[in-house]
Write an enzyme that holds these catalytic residues in place. Structure first.
Site, PDB file in Angstrom:
ATOM      1  N   GLY A  28       1.714  -0.964   9.967  1.00 34.53           N
ATOM      2  CA  GLY A  28       2.338  -0.738   8.653  1.00 34.53           C
ATOM      3  C   GLY A  28       3.786  -0.295   8.755  1.00 34.53           C
ATOM      4  O   GLY A  28       4.308   0.363   7.855  1.00 34.53           O
ATOM      5  N   ASP A  54       2.299  -5.473  11.339  1.00 29.30           N
ATOM      6  CA  ASP A  54       2.250  -5.396   9.878  1.00 29.30           C
ATOM      7  C   ASP A  54       1.885  -6.765   9.302  1.00 29.30           C
ATOM      8  O   ASP A  54       2.357  -7.795   9.775  1.00 29.30           O
ATOM      9  CB  ASP A  54       3.626  -4.950   9.349  1.00 29.30           C
ATOM     10  CG  ASP A  54       3.566  -4.423   7.924  1.00 29.30           C
ATOM     11  OD1 ASP A  54       3.865  -3.252   7.709  1.00 29.30           O
ATOM     12  OD2 ASP A  54       3.225  -5.220   7.012  1.00 29.30           O
ATOM     13  N   ASP A 147      -3.122  13.951   1.157  1.00 27.72           N
ATOM     14  CA  ASP A 147      -3.724  15.113   0.478  1.00 27.72           C
ATOM     15  C   ASP A 147      -4.709  14.668  -0.613  1.00 27.72           C
ATOM     16  O   ASP A 147      -5.513  15.466  -1.096  1.00 27.72           O
ATOM     17  CB  ASP A 147      -2.627  16.020  -0.123  1.00 27.72           C
ATOM     18  CG  ASP A 147      -1.714  15.339  -1.138  1.00 27.72           C
ATOM     19  OD1 ASP A 147      -1.882  14.126  -1.417  1.00 27.72           O
ATOM     20  OD2 ASP A 147      -0.809  16.022  -1.670  1.00 27.72           O
ATOM     21  N   TYR A 171      -8.409   4.305  -3.955  1.00 25.96           N
ATOM     22  CA  TYR A 171      -7.476   4.527  -2.837  1.00 25.96           C
ATOM     23  C   TYR A 171      -7.885   5.770  -2.051  1.00 25.96           C
ATOM     24  O   TYR A 171      -8.047   5.726  -0.817  1.00 25.96           O
ATOM     25  CB  TYR A 171      -6.046   4.681  -3.370  1.00 25.96           C
ATOM     26  CG  TYR A 171      -5.098   5.320  -2.379  1.00 25.96           C
ATOM     27  CD1 TYR A 171      -4.687   4.638  -1.235  1.00 25.96           C
ATOM     28  CD2 TYR A 171      -4.620   6.624  -2.568  1.00 25.96           C
ATOM     29  CE1 TYR A 171      -3.821   5.230  -0.307  1.00 25.96           C
ATOM     30  CE2 TYR A 171      -3.759   7.222  -1.654  1.00 25.96           C
ATOM     31  CZ  TYR A 171      -3.367   6.528  -0.530  1.00 25.96           C
ATOM     32  OH  TYR A 171      -2.517   7.107   0.390  1.00 25.96           O
TER      33      TYR A 171
HETATM   34  P1  NAD Z   1       3.536   1.238   1.857  1.00 25.46           P
HETATM   35  O1  NAD Z   1       2.650   0.629   0.829  1.00 25.46           O
HETATM   36  O2  NAD Z   1       4.985   1.399   1.592  1.00 25.46           O
HETATM   37  O3  NAD Z   1       3.402   0.427   3.219  1.00 25.46           O
HETATM   38  C1  NAD Z   1       2.185  -0.037   3.713  1.00 25.46           C
HETATM   39  C2  NAD Z   1       2.479  -1.035   4.830  1.00 25.46           C
HETATM   40  O4  NAD Z   1       1.214  -1.465   5.368  1.00 25.46           O
HETATM   41  C3  NAD Z   1       3.208  -2.301   4.353  1.00 25.46           C
HETATM   42  O5  NAD Z   1       4.244  -2.618   5.251  1.00 25.46           O
HETATM   43  C4  NAD Z   1       2.115  -3.370   4.360  1.00 25.46           C
HETATM   44  O6  NAD Z   1       2.612  -4.675   4.591  1.00 25.46           O
HETATM   45  C5  NAD Z   1       1.242  -2.880   5.495  1.00 25.46           C
HETATM   46  N1  NAD Z   1      -0.130  -3.372   5.381  1.00 25.46           N
HETATM   47  C6  NAD Z   1      -0.928  -3.357   4.286  1.00 25.46           C
HETATM   48  N2  NAD Z   1      -2.115  -3.931   4.563  1.00 25.46           N
HETATM   49  C7  NAD Z   1      -2.076  -4.281   5.883  1.00 25.46           C
HETATM   50  C8  NAD Z   1      -3.011  -4.888   6.755  1.00 25.46           C
HETATM   51  N3  NAD Z   1      -4.218  -5.271   6.334  1.00 25.46           N
HETATM   52  N4  NAD Z   1      -2.651  -5.098   8.049  1.00 25.46           N
HETATM   53  C9  NAD Z   1      -1.415  -4.737   8.499  1.00 25.46           C
HETATM   54  N5  NAD Z   1      -0.482  -4.169   7.690  1.00 25.46           N
HETATM   55  C10 NAD Z   1      -0.816  -3.932   6.396  1.00 25.46           C
HETATM   56  O7  NAD Z   1       2.853   2.636   2.197  1.00 25.46           O
HETATM   57  P2  NAD Z   1       3.515   4.048   2.555  1.00 25.46           P
HETATM   58  O8  NAD Z   1       3.838   4.762   1.310  1.00 25.46           O
HETATM   59  O9  NAD Z   1       4.545   3.850   3.606  1.00 25.46           O
HETATM   60  O10 NAD Z   1       2.248   4.775   3.194  1.00 25.46           O
HETATM   61  C11 NAD Z   1       1.976   4.652   4.582  1.00 25.46           C
HETATM   62  C12 NAD Z   1       0.733   5.452   4.913  1.00 25.46           C
HETATM   63  O11 NAD Z   1       0.916   6.815   4.531  1.00 25.46           O
HETATM   64  C13 NAD Z   1      -0.508   4.971   4.170  1.00 25.46           C
HETATM   65  O12 NAD Z   1      -1.593   5.021   5.069  1.00 25.46           O
HETATM   66  C14 NAD Z   1      -0.695   5.983   3.052  1.00 25.46           C
HETATM   67  O13 NAD Z   1      -2.047   6.120   2.724  1.00 25.46           O
HETATM   68  C15 NAD Z   1      -0.141   7.250   3.695  1.00 25.46           C
HETATM   69  N6  NAD Z   1       0.433   8.247   2.768  1.00 25.46           N
HETATM   70  C16 NAD Z   1       1.442   7.887   1.923  1.00 25.46           C
HETATM   71  C17 NAD Z   1       1.994   8.857   1.095  1.00 25.46           C
HETATM   72  C18 NAD Z   1       3.144   8.518   0.173  1.00 25.46           C
HETATM   73  O14 NAD Z   1       3.564   9.395  -0.603  1.00 25.46           O
HETATM   74  N7  NAD Z   1       3.708   7.331   0.213  1.00 25.46           N
HETATM   75  C19 NAD Z   1       1.515  10.172   1.112  1.00 25.46           C
HETATM   76  C20 NAD Z   1       0.481  10.487   2.004  1.00 25.46           C
HETATM   77  C21 NAD Z   1      -0.035   9.511   2.834  1.00 25.46           C
END
Ligand code: NAD
Ligand code: TYD
Length: 362
Positions: A28, A54, A147, A171
């Site tokens: 990702g 990704d 969280d 989610y």
């Molecule tokens: P995002 O949606 O910006 O990015 C997700 C990435 O994962 C994308 O590049 C997408 O192409 C890739 N992806 C999706 N499905 C895929 C698959 N099947 N195989 C390979 N790649 C795949 O997400 P983000 O905001 O950067 O979040 C990243 C991680 O952090 C996630 O696991 C999310 O649960 C966690 N998280 C995010 C936040 C937040 O505030 N954004 C807070 C806590 C935790």
């Protein structure tokens, strides 16, 4: 899915051999936090080699990585974490020491509309990675969790790492399920793992579907700022670079099998945050517009962070208002980035920029 690889030519061929150098598989890495983390790692550990694995869903954007795409220690591999062959290939080809697993479907509103892909990527994808990580006896697997797995809590409460998991939307349920699979990998198979559960991130390259970039972009283009329900729901905010610092500490120094919460105590009611953001755009003609609430909208999340502070010496370094100021400046100077996403042009960018350098890896 074809496993497109870019940058491979230089990856194993730079004449360096250093025992402290690690190969890190970042899943990702074309998303918001993953792309910030890759830049962070390459800067802090110039000897490390990073594979960005990704699928490039709507949220994955190689434009997020233009500043490092020529780095010989960085390679991009297109693949799906839920696809056995894609994951097998990337482990066999690169034999990573570490996996830092960001790849996920990450937007709550989308999960309410279509839960299935969340289960496939976030749950089955995590197990698929764990299977190959076990087979390859990697040194550490870090699960990037949230969280939201603790569920909604009232004012004055705060969750610690052993608080019960009580997810309320597809989610959050998919992320909680993945956390249980990480626990199982450690308890049953003795795999070396950590889980990082952070509060809401903000900063550069965040996809304009999450609250802060939606509010910034709409203020810039004089559109209404949509606030769900009465706007009294509360979120805790962290700058993405502070989260990257935390993930790095957990990866290198976290005790195997442990969970680490990451938060700042910087809590805002959504409507207050929308008002604050709008004030940063005195020229804007935008207004706040209350819209239909999200189904099952969690009221508040809050995490206790004593553990990571005490054990790993982490603390947030970026003041919220300064972080927001910096983020707004970034969006103002990267309007083309959002507009390319909106028009789907970034997929075109991917094709044009990489097609000539693409190699079929399978
Ligand atoms: P995002 O949606 O910006 O990015 C997700 C990435 O994962 C994308 O590049 C997408 O192409 C890739 N992806 C999706 N499905 C895929 C698959 N099947 N195989 C390979 N790649 C795949 O997400 P983000 O905001 O950067 O979040 C990243 C991680 O952090 C996630 O696991 C999310 O649960 C966690 N998280 C995010 C936040 C937040 O505030 N954004 C807070 C806590 C935790
Ligand atoms: P979001 O950024 O989607 O993150 P999460 O739901 O994972 O915490 O939303 C943050 C908060 O902002 C959440 O309470 C829902 C609310 N929200 C709005 O009020 N308007 C919006 O346009 C968006 C995207 C979110």
């Amino acid at each position: 899915m074809a496993n497109y690889v870019t940058g491979l030519f230089n990856f194993f061929d730079d004449g360096e051999s250093n025992t402290s150098s690690k190969i890190v598989l970042v899943t990702g890495g074309a998303g918001f936090i993953g792309s910030n983390f890759i830049r962070f790692l390459l800067k802090k550990y110039p000897d490390y080699k990073i594979i960005n694995f990704d699928k490039l869903t709507y949220a994955g954007n190689l434009n997020n990585l233009v500043t490092i795409e020529e780095n010989p220690h960085y390679v991009f591999v297109r693949g799906d974490v839920a696809n056995v062959k894609d994951v097998k290939n990337v482990f066999e080809e690169f034999n990573p020491h570490f996996v830092v697993h960001f790849a996920a479907e990450s937007h709550v509103d989308r999960s309410i509309l279509n839960p299935d892909i969340f289960l496939q990527t976030n749950i089955l994808g995590t197990q698929n990675l764990l299977n190959h990580a076990r087979e390859h006896q990697i040194e550490k697997f870090v699960q990037i969790s949230t969280d939201e797995v603790y569920g909604s809590i009232g004012k004055g409460e705060s969750c610690h790492e052993e608080s019960p998991l009580c997810p309320n939307n597809p989610y959050a349920a998919s992320k909680a399920s993945a956390d249980f699979l990480i626990r199982v990998a450690h308890q049953t198979y003795g795999q070396r793992v950590n889980i990082v559960r952070s509060c809401n991130n903000y900063g550069t390259y965040q996809f304009p579907e999450k609250l802060i970039p939606v509010m910034i972009y709409n203020s810039l283009i004089n559109e209404e700022l949509p606030v769900y329900g009465d706007g009294r729901n509360i979120r805790e905010w962290i700058h993405v670079e502070d989260n990257c610092r935390a993930i790095d500490l957990v990866l290198h120094n976290g005790r195997s099998g442990e969970i680490y919460n990451v938060g700042t105590g910087e809590e805002w009611e959504n409507v207050k945050l929308a008002e604050f953001l709008l004030k940063q755009f005195p020229e804007s003609k935008s207004h706040i517009q209350f819209v239909l609430d999200r189904q099952g909208h969690d009221f508040r999340y809050s995490v206790k962070t004593d553990k990571i502070k005490k054990e790993l010496g982490w603390k947030p370094q970026i003041d919220f208002k300064e972080g927001i100021e910096q983020t707004i400046l970034w969006y103002k100077s990267h309007l083309d980035w959002i507009e390319q996403i909106n028009s789907g042009e970034y997929m075109q960018y991917f094709k044009e920029t990489y097609e000539s350098r693409l190699t079929e890896s399978n």
